[in-house]
Design a protein around this motif. Structure first.
Motif, PDB file in Angstrom:
ATOM      1  N   MET A   1      22.951  41.192  31.851  1.00 26.98           N
ATOM      2  CA  MET A   1      24.404  41.586  31.276  1.00 26.98           C
ATOM      3  C   MET A   1      25.100  41.381  32.274  1.00 26.98           C
ATOM      4  O   MET A   1      24.941  41.883  33.612  1.00 26.98           O
ATOM      5  N   LYS A   2      26.553  41.195  31.971  1.00 31.41           N
ATOM      6  CA  LYS A   2      27.601  40.828  33.026  1.00 31.41           C
ATOM      7  C   LYS A   2      28.341  42.338  33.205  1.00 31.41           C
ATOM      8  O   LYS A   2      28.491  42.757  32.394  1.00 31.41           O
ATOM      9  N   LYS A   3      28.498  42.658  34.507  1.00 31.73           N
ATOM     10  CA  LYS A   3      29.379  43.512  34.713  1.00 31.73           C
ATOM     11  C   LYS A   3      30.691  43.450  35.325  1.00 31.73           C
ATOM     12  O   LYS A   3      30.930  42.665  36.014  1.00 31.73           O
ATOM     13  N   PHE A   4      31.682  44.239  34.820  1.00 30.11           N
ATOM     14  CA  PHE A   4      32.991  43.883  35.073  1.00 30.11           C
ATOM     15  C   PHE A   4      33.495  45.352  35.995  1.00 30.11           C
ATOM     16  O   PHE A   4      33.082  46.442  35.680  1.00 30.11           O
ATOM     17  N   LYS A   5      34.537  45.099  36.727  1.00 33.09           N
ATOM     18  CA  LYS A   5      35.038  45.987  37.599  1.00 33.09           C
ATOM     19  C   LYS A   5      36.447  45.384  37.896  1.00 33.09           C
ATOM     20  O   LYS A   5      36.841  44.374  37.682  1.00 33.09           O
ATOM     21  N   ILE A   6      37.306  46.319  38.221  1.00 31.24           N
ATOM     22  CA  ILE A   6      38.605  46.038  38.649  1.00 31.24           C
ATOM     23  C   ILE A   6      38.517  44.877  39.915  1.00 31.24           C
ATOM     24  O   ILE A   6      37.927  45.508  40.788  1.00 31.24           O
ATOM     25  N   ASP A   7      39.252  44.058  39.880  1.00 32.55           N
ATOM     26  CA  ASP A   7      39.216  43.284  40.796  1.00 32.55           C
ATOM     27  C   ASP A   7      40.766  42.544  41.148  1.00 32.55           C
ATOM     28  O   ASP A   7      41.076  41.521  40.685  1.00 32.55           O
ATOM     29  N   ARG A   8      41.411  43.711  41.754  1.00 30.37           N
ATOM     30  CA  ARG A   8      42.859  43.270  42.046  1.00 30.37           C
ATOM     31  C   ARG A   8      43.052  42.263  43.365  1.00 30.37           C
ATOM     32  O   ARG A   8      42.647  42.853  44.285  1.00 30.37           O
ATOM     33  N   LYS A   9      43.591  41.134  43.006  1.00 26.90           N
ATOM     34  CA  LYS A   9      43.696  40.326  43.870  1.00 26.90           C
ATOM     35  C   LYS A   9      44.655  40.665  45.056  1.00 26.90           C
ATOM     36  O   LYS A   9      45.403  41.633  44.806  1.00 26.90           O
ATOM     37  N   LYS A  10      44.313  40.182  46.408  1.00 29.36           N
ATOM     38  CA  LYS A  10      45.317  40.713  47.481  1.00 29.36           C
ATOM     39  C   LYS A  10      45.221  39.593  48.729  1.00 29.36           C
ATOM     40  O   LYS A  10      44.303  38.743  48.758  1.00 29.36           O
ATOM     41  N   ILE A  11      46.249  39.456  49.219  1.00 27.77           N
ATOM     42  CA  ILE A  11      46.173  38.207  50.462  1.00 27.77           C
ATOM     43  C   ILE A  11      46.741  39.283  51.779  1.00 27.77           C
ATOM     44  O   ILE A  11      47.273  40.373  51.721  1.00 27.77           O
ATOM     45  N   LYS A  12      46.041  38.718  52.867  1.00 23.76           N
ATOM     46  CA  LYS A  12      46.287  39.617  53.957  1.00 23.76           C
ATOM     47  C   LYS A  12      47.014  38.800  54.711  1.00 23.76           C
ATOM     48  O   LYS A  12      47.077  37.517  54.929  1.00 23.76           O
ATOM     49  N   PHE A  13      47.996  38.922  55.638  1.00 26.39           N
ATOM     50  CA  PHE A  13      49.239  38.222  56.678  1.00 26.39           C
ATOM     51  C   PHE A  13      49.543  39.160  57.484  1.00 26.39           C
ATOM     52  O   PHE A  13      49.427  40.414  57.563  1.00 26.39           O
ATOM     53  N   GLU A  14      50.173  38.509  58.740  1.00 32.51           N
ATOM     54  CA  GLU A  14      50.662  39.123  59.780  1.00 32.51           C
ATOM     55  C   GLU A  14      52.023  38.801  59.854  1.00 32.51           C
ATOM     56  O   GLU A  14      52.584  37.657  59.578  1.00 32.51           O
ATOM     57  N   TYR A  15      52.849  39.722  60.015  1.00 29.44           N
ATOM     58  CA  TYR A  15      54.295  39.542  60.159  1.00 29.44           C
ATOM     59  C   TYR A  15      54.599  39.837  61.346  1.00 29.44           C
ATOM     60  O   TYR A  15      54.485  40.872  61.960  1.00 29.44           O
TER      61      TYR A  15
END
Length: 98
Positions: A1-15
């Motif tokens: 059985m496939k399990k789902f969860k919140i997978d909010r994408k994000k990028i990391k960067f330096e400013y």
């Protein structure tokens, strides 16, 4: 059985700020609530204002005051809309590669 969860994408960067200091940030993809709110805005000026406001929620840093400093610097010395568009573009690339 496939399990789902919140997978909010994000990028990391330096400013790098104009004063020469650099800070690491994360830029999160918007939530459903944010997208729904943006869709309801029916004026260009309202959309532009929402775009700026959403950055406060979508940008994160471990350095106190860094988000506010970045946004203020971009508004006074740059173009906050182009900056956000670049972040959105990078986030889009991440989403396509997954």
């Amino acid at each position: 059985m496939k399990k789902f969860k919140i997978d909010r994408k994000k990028i990391k960067f330096e400013y790098e700020f104009l004063d020469g200091t650099s800070v690491k940030f994360e830029y999160l993809e918007p939530t459903t609530e944010m997208i729904d709110k943006a869709v309801e805005i029916d004026t260009p000026s309202g959309r532009m204002e929402f775009s700026k406001e959403s950055l406060y929620e979508l940008l994160q840093s471990d350095v106190d005051g860094a988000v506010e400093k970045l946004i203020e610097e971009q508004m006074r010395n740059g173009n906050i809309y182009e900056f956000k568009a670049k972040l959105d573009e990078e986030l889009g690339k991440l989403k396509k590669s997954v």
